[in-house]
Motif scaffolding. Structure first.
Motif, mmCIF file in Angstrom:
data_model
loop_
_atom_site.group_PDB
_atom_site.id
_atom_site.type_symbol
_atom_site.label_atom_id
_atom_site.label_comp_id
_atom_site.label_asym_id
_atom_site.label_seq_id
_atom_site.Cartn_x
_atom_site.Cartn_y
_atom_site.Cartn_z
ATOM 1 N N ILE A 105 39.086 10.273 -17.840
ATOM 2 C CA ILE A 105 37.867 9.743 -17.221
ATOM 3 C C ILE A 105 38.116 9.687 -15.707
ATOM 4 C CG2 ILE A 105 36.240 7.793 -17.160
ATOM 5 C CD1 ILE A 105 37.615 6.837 -19.838
ATOM 6 N N VAL A 106 37.121 10.072 -14.909
ATOM 7 C CA VAL A 106 37.283 10.051 -13.454
ATOM 8 C C VAL A 106 36.141 9.259 -12.826
ATOM 9 C CG1 VAL A 106 37.533 11.453 -11.368
ATOM 10 C CG2 VAL A 106 38.327 12.345 -13.551
ATOM 11 N N THR A 107 36.472 8.395 -11.870
ATOM 12 C CA THR A 107 35.426 7.656 -11.156
ATOM 13 C C THR A 107 35.267 8.195 -9.736
ATOM 14 O OG1 THR A 107 36.911 6.006 -10.197
ATOM 15 C CG2 THR A 107 36.017 5.515 -12.377
ATOM 16 N N GLY A 108 34.068 8.009 -9.183
ATOM 17 C CA GLY A 108 33.814 8.391 -7.796
ATOM 18 C C GLY A 108 32.551 7.706 -7.312
ATOM 19 N N LEU A 109 32.225 7.971 -6.055
ATOM 20 C CA LEU A 109 31.015 7.419 -5.460
ATOM 21 C C LEU A 109 29.869 8.418 -5.634
ATOM 22 C CD1 LEU A 109 32.632 6.220 -2.100
ATOM 23 C CD2 LEU A 109 32.179 4.841 -4.146
ATOM 24 N N VAL A 152 30.435 5.102 -9.728
ATOM 25 C CA VAL A 152 30.572 3.635 -9.719
ATOM 26 C C VAL A 152 29.451 2.939 -8.949
ATOM 27 C CG1 VAL A 152 33.087 3.735 -9.986
ATOM 28 C CG2 VAL A 152 32.105 3.565 -7.686
ATOM 29 N N GLU A 153 28.683 3.720 -8.185
ATOM 30 C CA GLU A 153 27.571 3.097 -7.460
ATOM 31 C C GLU A 153 26.319 2.963 -8.332
ATOM 32 O OE1 GLU A 153 27.796 4.010 -2.871
ATOM 33 O OE2 GLU A 153 28.258 5.824 -3.999
ATOM 34 N N HIS A 154 26.248 3.776 -9.382
ATOM 35 C CA HIS A 154 25.061 3.722 -10.234
ATOM 36 C C HIS A 154 25.348 3.272 -11.662
ATOM 37 C CE1 HIS A 154 23.580 6.339 -6.930
ATOM 38 N NE2 HIS A 154 22.519 5.595 -7.113
#
Ligand code: ZN
Ligand code: ZN
Length: 356
Positions: A199-203, A224-226
């Motif tokens: 799993i990868v997170t980003g803006l 992560v912003e939405h």
């Protein structure tokens, strides 16, 4: 040559003569990474003037007899060069942990040693670079395009940070915080190591990088912003959390605190993104205690991970060229760094390199 914070200039230097134990490298390409931007800004503990560039790929142009025997390479061979130049004698070196060697004083490595230290040509933002008797080189097959071959450095980081240090293997869920070149390299390495779910997170502005993460083997990506990342990670992992969390975001301390919420009981967290020496707000250490979390700091890359990266590059199994966005000439070094740092409006870099 970097002469001070945010000051780069072109200069001609004499080529050093090579002795029995050292060598001269003709640079084919030098990768550019986040720490180049920090060095450019003047926040790394280095002395100016110096030749920057710590991700060198090149061809041996001259080499002493003893060096040729010790390294198993000769004139004309293509090599990837490790950034760190260990001393070989300190406690860290003798323990096989040369990434934390300080035996030659401060940060001693290609791209960090000042011009004042002979012969001066220590960095790879150059046509030629000096190879010290303790420089570490790895052979690289000559038919791989230079822009891909030079990815040995970020990819090596992926293998050390996302696989070797947290001992990632089949069955593990790996959560990568940050989709920059190190984050994407972590995805590739975790996939190669047989991780079960990635799993990868980003803006929001990382949409292109997150899409690339999917192409390179990530099963899920989180903006992560939405989206609520804590909730999403719980959902995706059946409520358990991730076995391995790799923190490679640049400059922002919040993901370090979040990692403790995302990690599974008994899990491992690798911290590899630097935060300008700032403290982490809302770091709930009790979560580390209650879940028996292992926190691992990662600085640099060592032999085994570089070799895993080089073998993967040479295999051609992964479409690494998709990561490469820019080639820059030496006289464009400042633009290259600014592009990587996201300071050039309308242009975004994932992996870029200088090609002299
Ligand atoms: Zn680097
Ligand atoms: Zn040492």
């Amino acid at each position: 040559m970097q002469t001070g914070p945010r000051r780069l200039e072109l200069r001609e230097l004499p080529l050093p003569t090579v002795g029995d134990e050292d060598a001269l490298l003709r640079i084919e390409a030098c990768g550019i990474c986040g720490s180049d931007a920090e060095q450019y800004a003047g926040v790394l503990p280095v002395r100016f003037p110096l030749v920057p560039g710590h991700e060198p790929l090149g061809v041996i142009a001259a080499i002493g007899d003893r060096a040729a025997r010790r390294w198993g390479v000769d004139v004309g061979d293509r090599v990837a060069v490790e950034a760190l130049i260990p001393c070989g004698h300190c406690r860290a070196c003798l323990d096989g942990r040369y990434s934390i060697c300080r035996g030659r004083g401060g940060m001693f490595g290609h791209g960090y040693v000042p011009l004042a230290q002979p012969p001066g040509l220590w960095g790879a933002y150059a046509d030629y670079m000096y190879l010290d008797a303790f420089s570490i080189v790895h052979r690289m097959r000559a038919d791989v395009p230079a822009a891909v071959a030079v990815m040995f450095n970020p990819l090596g980081a992926g293998f050390r940070w996302a696989v070797e240090l947290p001992r990632t293997g089949p069955g593990d869920t790996v959560l990568v915080l940050g989709p920059g070149q190190r984050g994407l390299a972590s995805v590739i390495a975790a996939r190669a190591a047989g991780a079960d779910m990635i799993i990868v997170t980003g803006l929001a502005r990382d949409a292109r990088k997150l899409a690339l993460a999917r192409e390179l083997g990530a099963d899920h990506v989180i903006d992560v912003e939405h989206e609520d990342a804590r909730v999403r990670v719980k959902e995706l992992t059946g409520g358990r959390g991730a076995d391995v969390v790799v923190e490679v975001t640049a400059n922002s301390p919040e993901p370090v605190a979040e990692a403790l919420h995302h990690v599974a009981p008994g899990g491992r967290i690798v911290l590899a993104g630097v935060k300008g020496l700032r403290p982490v707000p809302d770091f709930v250490s009790d979560l580390a205690v209650l879940k028996e979390v292992t926190l691992i700091g990662a600085f640099g890359v060592t032999r085994a991970a570089y070799e895993a990266a080089i073998r993967l590059i040479e295999s051609g199994r992964v479409p690494l060229a998709k990561l490469h966005t820019h080639d820059f000439r030496l006289d464009q070094a400042e633009v290259a760094i600014q592009t990587l740092a996201g300071e050039v409006p309308g242009d975004a870099s994932i992996h870029s390199c200088l090609v002299p």
